[in-house]
Motif scaffolding. Sequence first.
Motif, short mmCIF file in Angstrom:
data_model
loop_
_atom_site.label_atom_id
_atom_site.label_comp_id
_atom_site.label_asym_id
_atom_site.label_seq_id
_atom_site.Cartn_x
_atom_site.Cartn_y
_atom_site.Cartn_z
N ASP A 11 0.84 -1.18 0.00
CA ASP A 11 0.00 0.00 0.00
C ASP A 11 0.88 1.24 0.00
O ASP A 11 1.87 1.27 -0.69
CB ASP A 11 -0.95 -0.08 1.20
N VAL A 12 0.52 2.24 0.76
CA VAL A 12 1.39 3.40 0.83
C VAL A 12 1.28 4.03 2.22
O VAL A 12 0.21 4.04 2.83
CB VAL A 12 1.05 4.42 -0.29
N GLY A 13 2.41 4.51 2.73
CA GLY A 13 2.40 5.22 4.01
C GLY A 13 2.22 6.70 3.74
O GLY A 13 2.74 7.23 2.76
N LEU A 14 1.42 7.36 4.58
CA LEU A 14 1.21 8.81 4.45
C LEU A 14 1.74 9.47 5.71
O LEU A 14 1.38 9.09 6.82
CB LEU A 14 -0.29 9.10 4.30
N ALA A 26 -4.82 18.85 8.16
CA ALA A 26 -5.08 19.39 6.82
C ALA A 26 -4.02 18.92 5.83
O ALA A 26 -4.31 18.56 4.69
CB ALA A 26 -5.13 20.91 6.87
N ASP A 27 -2.76 18.88 6.30
CA ASP A 27 -1.66 18.43 5.45
C ASP A 27 -1.88 16.97 5.01
O ASP A 27 -1.68 16.62 3.85
CB ASP A 27 -0.35 18.54 6.26
N GLY A 28 -2.33 16.15 5.95
CA GLY A 28 -2.60 14.74 5.64
C GLY A 28 -3.73 14.59 4.64
O GLY A 28 -3.64 13.78 3.71
N VAL A 29 -4.79 15.36 4.81
CA VAL A 29 -5.91 15.29 3.86
C VAL A 29 -5.42 15.69 2.47
O VAL A 29 -5.73 15.02 1.48
CB VAL A 29 -7.09 16.19 4.31
N ARG A 30 -4.61 16.75 2.41
CA ARG A 30 -4.09 17.19 1.10
C ARG A 30 -3.24 16.10 0.46
O ARG A 30 -3.31 15.86 -0.74
CB ARG A 30 -3.26 18.47 1.26
N GLY A 31 -2.44 15.42 1.27
CA GLY A 31 -1.60 14.34 0.75
C GLY A 31 -2.45 13.24 0.14
O GLY A 31 -2.18 12.75 -0.96
N MET A 32 -3.50 12.85 0.86
CA MET A 32 -4.35 11.76 0.36
C MET A 32 -5.10 12.20 -0.90
O MET A 32 -5.22 11.42 -1.85
CB MET A 32 -5.34 11.33 1.44
#
Lengths: 141, 484
Positions: A11-14, A26-32
């Motif tokens: 899979d992928v790590g975020l 917010a940074d995590g949501v943008r990454g996804m």
Amino acid sequence: MPWELLDHQADVGLQATGNSIEDALADGVRGMLSLMVDPATVQPQEHWVIEARGSDVGSLFVDLLNSVLATKDIENAFFHDVVIESLDQQDGTWHVSCRLSGEAIDLAKHEVDSDVKAATYGGLRAEQSDDGWLLRCVLDL
Amino acid sequence: MTTAKINLVRRDQYIFEIPKSGEMNVPARIYTDQAGIDDLLESAGEWSALQQLVNVACLPGIQRAALAMADIHPGYGFPIGGVGAFDPTDGVISVAGVGFDINCGVRTLRTMLTREDIAGKEDRLADKLMEHVPAGLGSTGELRLDEKEINNVLEKGASYAVGLGYGTTDDLGFIESSGKLEGADPSAVSKKAKQRQMKQVGTLGSGNHYVEVQYVDEIFDQDAAEAYGLQPGQITIMLHTGSRALGHQIGTDYLQTLEAASKKYRIPIRERELVCAPINSPEGKAYYSAVMAGANCAFANRQVLTHLIREAFEDALGTPEEDIETLYEIAHNTVKFEQHEIDGAMKDVLVHRKGATRAFGPGRPEIPPRYQHVGQPVLVGGTMGTSSYILRGTDFGMDETFGSALHGAGRAMSRRAAKKQYPAKSVTHRLRELGVTVRAHGKHAISEEAPGAYKDIEAVINAMHGSGIVQKVARLKPIVCLKG
């Protein structure tokens, strides 16, 4: 430093960072979002307010990412950006409210990449340091 | 996580064991070859599949051993390729043992066509598959279901799709559990999960989901091939997809429920994704009922897609729908109550298979009568540039792995690394040289799914065959591949 994708065989790590929990979420949501569709091809024509909760910052992060995924399917929309509107902790439960901007899915216009099935507790980390907050989890693709 | 303290013992040429120690309730066993073990040890970074397997061996009520097949690689909580069977009275049920794509699986269709029938028409067939099969992120199906209809899907599975005109009742007899699991309770599934699925029944999805047109390259077991209706040069079709957004939401919802249950019942958890609940607890029972419902959604999804594939073949080649039959369908993200012999007595156990398929040996009543004498077909998807396999279950597999086997080649490289190493244009060109026509929706789907990103399917299959868990029946080679 903005969000980063980490190598994971299946899979992928975020990994998301920010000066505050709100910034890191917010940074995590943008990454996804960037993993799924090029946000530059999505216009902020509509907005949706979504909520998430968790027993700690880590599970709050995972629940927020999963709420974004559910909203994508239910509203049939892709998102351009996210704004965290409120964050609080009451009786041991964290709660976040945020506003997603975006528009109805148009496959002729939106450049799609990978779907994300879910955010998981795999490799979950939520750590505060002098540099701010770091959030991590594995996304199931 | 680290594998530094893991003690590995070679039990047989293709069977490795981590003996029970510390908090482990049972040993851990891996069915692979020496090179497979070396790769696991070398590649074990932050996410270690062997450590994940040891964590599974520590769960309460686990029976015999925590098991992993030759396609083992790191997942979340359970390793992919992992199997864990639990005692119904003191065992647990785990979200990570099923995964978020509940009942994801593979269906193989056999056709009356041969390679010659398709030669020169590969692009037309690929385009028609692309046109008829909704695939990729953001795609929606032709069905628009309301909540009541979704509840019917969750209760009735593939048969509900047949009732709507998708495929025939003949298909149902060749699906694992006849395409419908008992014990599904739509009320255990959230409204959000149902809402997410209203436009997604009959969609392929993305990532490693695909429709692949293949031909039978080689037969290894004549009796089994005859039973399965396979002969050299014959065209087969492989479909790989799951329960779509509904399954993903069930996993998401119950991750929180089971996390609370882990604390409530004081279950020692070594990795947070491994949260679980006692099988007999209200939380465990609710999750089980929801998983059965999610599984039925996956059965219905593959049944609708089977019909759409038949339509694409009719449109592209004029193939009559009845010339495309279901050979078999098996799932690889499941949890099920099954009877197995443990310490000389038949016993009910709850078997989790995460990226592992059921592979029952001859004589088991769950197998379609036509295949009973040779064992269950085991469908193994390879990559779009190498081979896929049809294997059969064995008596040894029943004794060793609760009748379980591998589900694919297993990833060897992260999607990120594959994206860097394999530009889509060069992969497509190379595939064309190999005689494979490929279509994809996702911008990076071809790079991420490049054959080089996976383990060597031949080595993986040879290890499983060599272990005796399964036996080779036929090798299939790709001709046309549609990726999500």
